[in-house]
Design a protein around this motif. Structure first.
Motif, mmCIF file in Angstrom:
data_model
loop_
_atom_site.group_PDB
_atom_site.id
_atom_site.type_symbol
_atom_site.label_atom_id
_atom_site.label_comp_id
_atom_site.label_asym_id
_atom_site.label_seq_id
_atom_site.Cartn_x
_atom_site.Cartn_y
_atom_site.Cartn_z
ATOM 1 N N ALA A 115 30.839 -2.741 13.712
ATOM 2 C CA ALA A 115 30.766 -2.688 15.429
ATOM 3 C C ALA A 115 30.241 -1.408 15.845
ATOM 4 O O ALA A 115 29.635 -1.401 16.949
ATOM 5 N N ALA A 116 30.399 -0.146 15.192
ATOM 6 C CA ALA A 116 30.037 0.835 15.706
ATOM 7 C C ALA A 116 28.418 1.004 15.665
ATOM 8 O O ALA A 116 27.929 1.544 16.559
ATOM 9 N N LEU A 117 27.975 0.527 14.655
ATOM 10 C CA LEU A 117 26.328 0.288 14.482
ATOM 11 C C LEU A 117 25.804 -0.750 15.854
ATOM 12 O O LEU A 117 24.776 -0.416 16.264
ATOM 13 N N ASP A 118 26.623 -1.633 16.024
ATOM 14 C CA ASP A 118 26.321 -2.783 17.106
ATOM 15 C C ASP A 118 26.106 -2.148 18.485
ATOM 16 O O ASP A 118 24.930 -2.036 19.083
ATOM 17 N N VAL A 119 27.006 -0.964 18.576
ATOM 18 C CA VAL A 119 27.123 -0.145 20.059
ATOM 19 C C VAL A 119 25.748 0.784 19.958
ATOM 20 O O VAL A 119 25.237 1.000 20.732
ATOM 21 N N ALA A 120 25.714 1.310 18.818
ATOM 22 C CA ALA A 120 24.571 2.499 18.820
ATOM 23 C C ALA A 120 23.316 1.837 18.886
ATOM 24 O O ALA A 120 22.464 2.374 19.604
ATOM 25 N N ARG A 121 23.306 0.586 18.533
ATOM 26 C CA ARG A 121 21.901 -0.327 18.535
ATOM 27 C C ARG A 121 21.636 -1.039 20.159
ATOM 28 O O ARG A 121 20.545 -0.536 20.636
ATOM 29 N N GLY A 122 22.921 -1.563 20.535
ATOM 30 C CA GLY A 122 22.581 -2.509 21.747
ATOM 31 C C GLY A 122 23.653 -1.972 22.754
ATOM 32 O O GLY A 122 23.607 -2.929 23.670
ATOM 33 N N GLY A 123 24.533 -0.955 22.503
ATOM 34 C CA GLY A 123 25.215 -0.549 23.746
ATOM 35 C C GLY A 123 24.482 0.072 24.977
ATOM 36 O O GLY A 123 23.170 0.022 24.760
ATOM 37 N N VAL A 124 25.521 0.244 26.114
ATOM 38 C CA VAL A 124 24.528 0.483 27.363
ATOM 39 C C VAL A 124 25.317 2.074 27.606
ATOM 40 O O VAL A 124 26.195 2.799 27.470
ATOM 41 N N ALA A 125 23.968 2.843 28.088
ATOM 42 C CA ALA A 125 24.240 4.393 28.286
ATOM 43 C C ALA A 125 24.467 4.586 29.533
ATOM 44 O O ALA A 125 23.761 4.020 30.507
ATOM 45 N N GLY A 126 25.748 5.463 29.806
ATOM 46 C CA GLY A 126 25.849 5.760 31.269
ATOM 47 C C GLY A 126 26.696 7.018 31.349
ATOM 48 O O GLY A 126 27.128 7.523 30.199
ATOM 49 N N PRO A 127 26.979 7.580 32.511
ATOM 50 C CA PRO A 127 27.404 8.806 32.442
ATOM 51 C C PRO A 127 29.066 8.830 32.150
ATOM 52 O O PRO A 127 29.662 7.982 32.386
ATOM 53 N N ALA A 128 29.368 10.178 31.673
ATOM 54 C CA ALA A 128 30.636 9.998 31.134
ATOM 55 C C ALA A 128 30.948 11.622 31.466
ATOM 56 O O ALA A 128 30.248 12.509 31.287
ATOM 57 N N PRO A 129 32.151 11.806 32.131
ATOM 58 C CA PRO A 129 32.781 13.203 32.373
ATOM 59 C C PRO A 129 32.676 14.143 31.083
ATOM 60 O O PRO A 129 33.180 13.918 30.141
ATOM 61 N N LEU A 130 31.948 15.275 31.268
ATOM 62 C CA LEU A 130 31.887 16.356 30.454
ATOM 63 C C LEU A 130 32.878 17.389 30.701
ATOM 64 O O LEU A 130 32.771 18.027 31.753
ATOM 65 N N VAL A 131 33.935 17.523 29.785
ATOM 66 C CA VAL A 131 34.830 18.447 30.130
ATOM 67 C C VAL A 131 34.494 19.627 29.030
ATOM 68 O O VAL A 131 34.340 19.564 27.933
ATOM 69 N N ARG A 132 34.486 20.879 29.752
ATOM 70 C CA ARG A 132 34.471 22.043 29.077
ATOM 71 C C ARG A 132 35.729 22.931 29.209
ATOM 72 O O ARG A 132 36.501 22.829 29.682
ATOM 73 N N HIS A 237 32.402 19.696 34.076
ATOM 74 C CA HIS A 237 30.948 20.289 34.397
ATOM 75 C C HIS A 237 30.605 19.583 35.438
ATOM 76 O O HIS A 237 31.116 18.728 35.870
ATOM 77 N N THR A 238 29.718 20.370 35.998
ATOM 78 C CA THR A 238 28.767 19.687 37.334
ATOM 79 C C THR A 238 28.125 18.689 37.103
ATOM 80 O O THR A 238 27.507 18.103 37.953
ATOM 81 N N ALA A 239 27.718 18.411 35.709
ATOM 82 C CA ALA A 239 26.916 17.045 35.349
ATOM 83 C C ALA A 239 27.695 16.494 34.339
ATOM 84 O O ALA A 239 28.469 16.924 33.602
ATOM 85 N N ASP A 240 27.373 15.241 34.322
ATOM 86 C CA ASP A 240 28.048 14.242 33.098
ATOM 87 C C ASP A 240 27.006 14.322 32.162
ATOM 88 O O ASP A 240 25.841 14.480 31.998
ATOM 89 N N TRP A 241 27.472 13.942 30.724
ATOM 90 C CA TRP A 241 26.674 13.543 29.572
ATOM 91 C C TRP A 241 26.611 12.078 29.693
ATOM 92 O O TRP A 241 27.178 11.089 30.564
ATOM 93 N N THR A 242 25.581 11.779 28.703
ATOM 94 C CA THR A 242 25.293 10.195 28.655
ATOM 95 C C THR A 242 25.692 9.603 27.539
ATOM 96 O O THR A 242 25.142 9.794 26.398
ATOM 97 N N LEU A 243 26.773 8.708 27.386
ATOM 98 C CA LEU A 243 27.380 8.037 26.486
ATOM 99 C C LEU A 243 27.144 6.695 26.422
ATOM 100 O O LEU A 243 26.905 5.887 27.279
ATOM 101 N N VAL A 244 26.713 6.262 25.156
ATOM 102 C CA VAL A 244 26.479 4.827 24.739
ATOM 103 C C VAL A 244 27.693 4.252 24.575
ATOM 104 O O VAL A 244 28.414 4.520 23.593
ATOM 105 N N ARG A 245 28.113 3.291 25.090
ATOM 106 C CA ARG A 245 29.251 2.371 25.036
ATOM 107 C C ARG A 245 29.214 0.759 24.848
ATOM 108 O O ARG A 245 27.946 0.631 25.167
#
Length: 249
Positions: A115-132, A237-245
């Motif tokens: 399932a993790a490989l399926d997400v890496a291959r075909g998941g959707v990339a979008g903004p995620a809060p970056l906590v520092r 942080h003032t900008a998000d990172w981009t996470l594949v979910r």
């Protein structure tokens, strides 16, 4: 990438896969290159918690493609620090966990290899809060403090003052846009009835959390901090990172 931008699907480009440490490489190295696209996948073995010389020279390969991190929560956090400092937070990041992962739980990512490989291959990339944190790190799963005597704030609100059994700071996936939220805090009060019952949990969400306390222990994404915890701040942080979910139906 700012929080108001819509998620985007997989774009054409290289899969740059970082296997962090021997365990990650043994588990994922051969499998990932065939499960994704062997003609467009580059697998690079890097040390656990890779640093600037391990990650920065490779980031150009991820432009227009997808960066896949195989490793622990601490490995993912180390890679995000490099993206932050290189101003590359727009690079989509997929995560292949090794072992138990609080980051996978927080972000709703699968830990099953297929399932993790399926997400890496075909998941959707979008903004995620970056906590520092104010020590130059980030939080991808949880920073956890042991028993302490002190005071914890979330934004301007006092969460708990006095003895506590522990504290956990996590990213808040539902934190909204930058400047609104992004940090989730749980402070557990002292055990009750002569230690027979757990303490009451005090929960808060906001833009930032701070603690001031007598020296206590701290684990940062599963790794013990070698410095006693006395004062610490966590903030979005003032900008998000981009996470594949996982893609939603």
């Amino acid at each position: 990438m700012s929080a108001h931008l819509p998620p985007r699907s997989r774009t054409e480009g290289l899969f740059l896969v970082l296997t962090c440490g021997d365990t990650a490489h043994d588990r994922w190295g051969e499998r990932v290159s065939t499960a994704l696209d062997p003609t467009a996948t580059r697998v690079v073995a890097v040390p656990p918690r890779p640093g600037k010389p391990d990650v920065d020279p490779l980031l150009g390969s991820a432009e227009g493609g997808r960066l896949v991190v195989a490793g622990t929560d601490a490995d993912l956090a180390a890679v995000l620090v490099r993206l932050l400092r290189a101003d590359r937070l727009g690079v989509p990041v997929a995560f292949l966990p090794v072992g138990p992962s609080e980051a996978a739980r927080v972000w709703g990512l699968p830990t099953d290899p297929g399932a993790a490989l399926d997400v890496a291959r075909g998941g959707v990339a979008g903004p995620a809060p970056l906590v520092r944190d104010d020590r130059g790190g980030v939080v991808v799963g949880a920073h956890e403090a042991g028993a302490f005597d002190g005071v914890v704030y979330c934004d301007e609100h006092e969460v708990l003052r006095g003895d506590a059994a522990g504290l956990v700071v996590r990213p808040d996936p539902d934190g909204g846009s930058v400047g609104v939220g992004g940090v989730a805090v749980v402070v557990t009060g002292p055990r009750r009835l002569a230690g027979l019952r757990p303490g009451v949990e005090h929960r808060a969400r906001g833009r930032a959390a701070t603690i001031g306390c007598r020296p206590a222990s701290l684990r940062r994404d599963g790794v013990d901090d070698d410095r006693p915890l006395e004062r610490r701040s966590w903030y979005r942080h003032t900008a998000d990172w981009t996470l594949v979910r996982p893609a939603t139906p």
